[in-house]
Structures are given as structure tokens and as C-alpha cells.
Design a protein around this motif. Sequence first.
Motif, PDB file in Angstrom:
ATOM      1  N   LEU A 194      39.516  21.001 -49.520  1.00  0.00           N
ATOM      2  CA  LEU A 194      38.390  21.576 -48.776  1.00  0.00           C
ATOM      3  C   LEU A 194      38.414  23.096 -48.828  1.00  0.00           C
ATOM      4  N   GLN A 195      39.296  23.667 -49.654  1.00  0.00           N
ATOM      5  CA  GLN A 195      39.371  25.111 -49.806  1.00  0.00           C
ATOM      6  C   GLN A 195      39.800  25.405 -51.244  1.00  0.00           C
ATOM      7  N   ASP A 196      39.701  26.693 -51.665  1.00  0.00           N
ATOM      8  CA  ASP A 196      40.063  27.061 -53.044  1.00  0.00           C
ATOM      9  C   ASP A 196      41.499  26.680 -53.349  1.00  0.00           C
ATOM     10  N   PHE A 197      42.384  27.055 -52.473  1.00  0.00           N
ATOM     11  CA  PHE A 197      43.800  26.759 -52.686  1.00  0.00           C
ATOM     12  C   PHE A 197      44.492  26.657 -51.348  1.00  0.00           C
ATOM     13  N   CYS A 198      45.684  26.070 -51.402  1.00  0.00           N
ATOM     14  CA  CYS A 198      46.478  25.906 -50.189  1.00  0.00           C
ATOM     15  C   CYS A 198      47.931  25.875 -50.663  1.00  0.00           C
ATOM     16  N   ILE A 199      48.476  27.061 -50.943  1.00  0.00           N
ATOM     17  CA  ILE A 199      49.840  27.116 -51.448  1.00  0.00           C
ATOM     18  C   ILE A 199      50.760  26.522 -50.378  1.00  0.00           C
ATOM     19  N   ALA A 200      51.550  25.538 -50.774  1.00  0.00           N
ATOM     20  CA  ALA A 200      52.344  24.814 -49.778  1.00  0.00           C
ATOM     21  C   ALA A 200      53.395  25.687 -49.122  1.00  0.00           C
ATOM     22  N   ASP A 201      53.487  25.551 -47.822  1.00  0.00           N
ATOM     23  CA  ASP A 201      54.607  26.138 -47.110  1.00  0.00           C
ATOM     24  C   ASP A 201      55.635  25.016 -46.988  1.00  0.00           C
ATOM     25  N   LEU A 202      56.596  24.983 -47.927  1.00  0.00           N
ATOM     26  CA  LEU A 202      57.530  23.862 -47.993  1.00  0.00           C
ATOM     27  C   LEU A 202      58.504  23.838 -46.827  1.00  0.00           C
ATOM     28  N   LYS A 203      58.545  24.935 -46.061  1.00  0.00           N
ATOM     29  CA  LYS A 203      59.472  24.971 -44.913  1.00  0.00           C
ATOM     30  C   LYS A 203      58.915  24.116 -43.766  1.00  0.00           C
ATOM     31  N   SER A 211      50.085  36.343 -57.166  1.00  0.00           N
ATOM     32  CA  SER A 211      49.857  35.711 -58.477  1.00  0.00           C
ATOM     33  C   SER A 211      50.918  34.672 -58.761  1.00  0.00           C
ATOM     34  N   GLU A 212      52.162  34.971 -58.392  1.00  0.00           N
ATOM     35  CA  GLU A 212      53.279  34.065 -58.688  1.00  0.00           C
ATOM     36  C   GLU A 212      53.036  32.647 -58.164  1.00  0.00           C
ATOM     37  N   ASP A 213      52.252  32.532 -57.083  1.00  0.00           N
ATOM     38  CA  ASP A 213      52.017  31.214 -56.503  1.00  0.00           C
ATOM     39  C   ASP A 213      51.216  30.294 -57.417  1.00  0.00           C
ATOM     40  N   PHE A 214      50.525  30.866 -58.420  1.00  0.00           N
ATOM     41  CA  PHE A 214      49.681  30.044 -59.293  1.00  0.00           C
ATOM     42  C   PHE A 214      50.341  29.734 -60.638  1.00  0.00           C
ATOM     43  N   PHE A 215      51.591  30.143 -60.808  1.00  0.00           N
ATOM     44  CA  PHE A 215      52.269  29.934 -62.094  1.00  0.00           C
ATOM     45  C   PHE A 215      53.635  29.306 -61.870  1.00  0.00           C
ATOM     46  N   PHE A 216      54.094  28.580 -62.902  1.00  0.00           N
ATOM     47  CA  PHE A 216      55.342  27.812 -62.757  1.00  0.00           C
ATOM     48  C   PHE A 216      55.977  27.690 -64.126  1.00  0.00           C
ATOM     49  N   ASP A 217      57.241  28.077 -64.252  1.00  0.00           N
ATOM     50  CA  ASP A 217      57.848  27.964 -65.584  1.00  0.00           C
ATOM     51  C   ASP A 217      58.940  26.892 -65.630  1.00  0.00           C
ATOM     52  N   ILE A 250      64.055  14.385 -67.078  1.00  0.00           N
ATOM     53  CA  ILE A 250      62.685  14.448 -66.547  1.00  0.00           C
ATOM     54  C   ILE A 250      62.595  15.639 -65.610  1.00  0.00           C
ATOM     55  N   LYS A 251      61.792  16.626 -65.994  1.00  0.00           N
ATOM     56  CA  LYS A 251      61.568  17.771 -65.100  1.00  0.00           C
ATOM     57  C   LYS A 251      60.216  17.568 -64.452  1.00  0.00           C
ATOM     58  N   GLN A 252      60.200  17.605 -63.122  1.00  0.00           N
ATOM     59  CA  GLN A 252      58.966  17.328 -62.405  1.00  0.00           C
ATOM     60  C   GLN A 252      58.261  18.603 -61.983  1.00  0.00           C
ATOM     61  N   GLY A 253      56.989  18.670 -62.311  1.00  0.00           N
ATOM     62  CA  GLY A 253      56.169  19.800 -61.858  1.00  0.00           C
ATOM     63  C   GLY A 253      55.231  19.288 -60.782  1.00  0.00           C
ATOM     64  N   ASN A 254      55.820  18.782 -59.695  1.00  0.00           N
ATOM     65  CA  ASN A 254      54.980  18.283 -58.591  1.00  0.00           C
ATOM     66  C   ASN A 254      54.948  19.331 -57.470  1.00  0.00           C
ATOM     67  N   VAL A 255      54.320  18.979 -56.349  1.00  0.00           N
ATOM     68  CA  VAL A 255      54.125  19.976 -55.284  1.00  0.00           C
ATOM     69  C   VAL A 255      55.443  20.526 -54.741  1.00  0.00           C
ATOM     70  N   LEU A 256      56.509  19.721 -54.808  1.00  0.00           N
ATOM     71  CA  LEU A 256      57.790  20.213 -54.277  1.00  0.00           C
ATOM     72  C   LEU A 256      58.367  21.304 -55.171  1.00  0.00           C
ATOM     73  N   ALA A 257      58.120  21.176 -56.488  1.00  0.00           N
ATOM     74  CA  ALA A 257      58.642  22.180 -57.416  1.00  0.00           C
ATOM     75  C   ALA A 257      57.663  23.347 -57.549  1.00  0.00           C
ATOM     76  N   PHE A 258      56.390  23.046 -57.460  1.00  0.00           N
ATOM     77  CA  PHE A 258      55.322  24.028 -57.722  1.00  0.00           C
ATOM     78  C   PHE A 258      54.331  23.959 -56.549  1.00  0.00           C
ATOM     79  N   PRO A 259      54.626  24.699 -55.463  1.00  0.00           N
ATOM     80  CA  PRO A 259      53.824  24.583 -54.238  1.00  0.00           C
ATOM     81  C   PRO A 259      52.350  24.912 -54.435  1.00  0.00           C
ATOM     82  N   GLY A 260      52.008  25.628 -55.507  1.00  0.00           N
ATOM     83  CA  GLY A 260      50.603  25.954 -55.777  1.00  0.00           C
ATOM     84  C   GLY A 260      49.752  24.715 -56.020  1.00  0.00           C
TER      85      GLY A 260
END
Length: 217
Positions: free
Chosen positions: A28-37, A55-61, A77-87
Motif C-alpha cells: 500500500l506504499q512505495d516501499f517499506c524497508i523492514a525493521d528486522l529488530k 540507497s543501500e536499502d534497495f541493493f543487495f549483494d 543455497i543463498k537466500q535473498g528473502n526479506v530476512l537477508a534483504f529487508p528492502g
Amino acid sequence: MAAWLLFYQILSLSIFLCPSHSADPDPLQDFCIADLKDSPSVNGFPCKPASTVTSEDFFFDGLSREGNTTNAFGTSIKQGNVLAFPGLNTLGISMNRVDFAPGGINPPHSHPRATESGVVIKGKVLVGLVTTGNVFYSKVLTRGQMFVVPRGLVHFQQNVGEGKALIFTAFNSHFPGSVLLATNLFGSKPSIPDDVLAKAFQVENSIIDGIKSKFGA
Ligand code: GLV
Ligand code: MN
């Protein structure tokens, strides 16, 4: 109008107006970078304050380097899910990187919350899936070829080439979940009773104990 006809019309209308969601709900919004805490609420993590987003919140290496495949399965298996990439929080998508040593397998598993698609980047990979009607579909794929696994179905990949193999997979959920069948059944904590598994698999309890010992139960 007969009561049953009215009931039928209301039911049809409610089904039409409330289509079931086959993936994560729309944001319901453009983005919602996860606050994993913070703890996740029903549909994701709370958003970090927009004033602290960079900017860092939108990229993941995390998927850029080859994983270590020296393990029993010969796979990483490397996972790029919300826990690894909060963006990814609330956006309904995620990706994995799967590296295979020669002969390596990504063992039979399923994703309860997502359909998976994948593409082979390197090598020769046997991709298989089984339907709820126990029909097995499979194909050997090479570089650039894609596959799809409908949500929740059991599937696997095996490197059937001479060298290493690499695939990238994508999901229509920021947190697809993964049920690894062998670990789920034989490595759960607490353990599923031997009698249940012995009867389910039609084998002696000693065989169940043998398999459990490999999955840390
Ligand atoms: C492959 O099946 C994966 O889940 O990444
Ligand atoms: Mn999968």
C-alpha cells in the motif's frame, strides 16, 4: 425469489468480489524497508522510518558470490528473502542463488507461500516436480533455460553435468518458506514418533532411527 437462489447469488457475488490471493498481498506504499529488530506483523515487518532510508536499502549483494558446496548435498543455497534483504519487505518477491558441485542436489522440498521460477546460468541441471496427484514431471535444462514450480509442490534440482552448475530462482513472496521433506519428517524437534514414521513408510523402526540419526534428531 427462492431463498436458495438468493443464497447462491450472494455466494457467487462474494467469490467474485473477493478473489483469493495466490501470492503476497499488494503493498500500500512505495516501499517499506523492514525493521528486522521489530517482530513481524501479519503481512511483513514494520517499516523503518522513511527519513532513515538510504540507497543501500534497495541493493543487495548476497547472491553475488559462489556458495560453499562442500556438504552432504553438494549444494549451496543463498537466500535473498526479506530476512537477508529487508528492502523486499511487503513487495511480494524474492530470489535464491543455488550453486551445485558435480552431482550435487537441492533435495526435495516445497515452498508453502510461493510459486518458484528459475533459470539455469551454468551447467546441466535435472529439474523435477511432483503434483498433488503424484505425477512426476522433469527435464534436463542447460544455460538460459527456465522452469516453474507451482506453489506448494514438491520439487528438486540435481546437477547432472560434468562441472559445476548454477541457477537463480525467483518467488512471488518476500518470504516463501521452504519445507525440506527429509529434515521436516526426520529432523523435527521434538521428533515425530518412530512408530508413526515406520507405519507411514512401511519399514522397521530401526530404519527410521537410522535416517533420523542423519538429520540430527
Ligand atoms: C530451488 O528450488 C530453490 O528453492 O531455490
Ligand atoms: Mn525451491
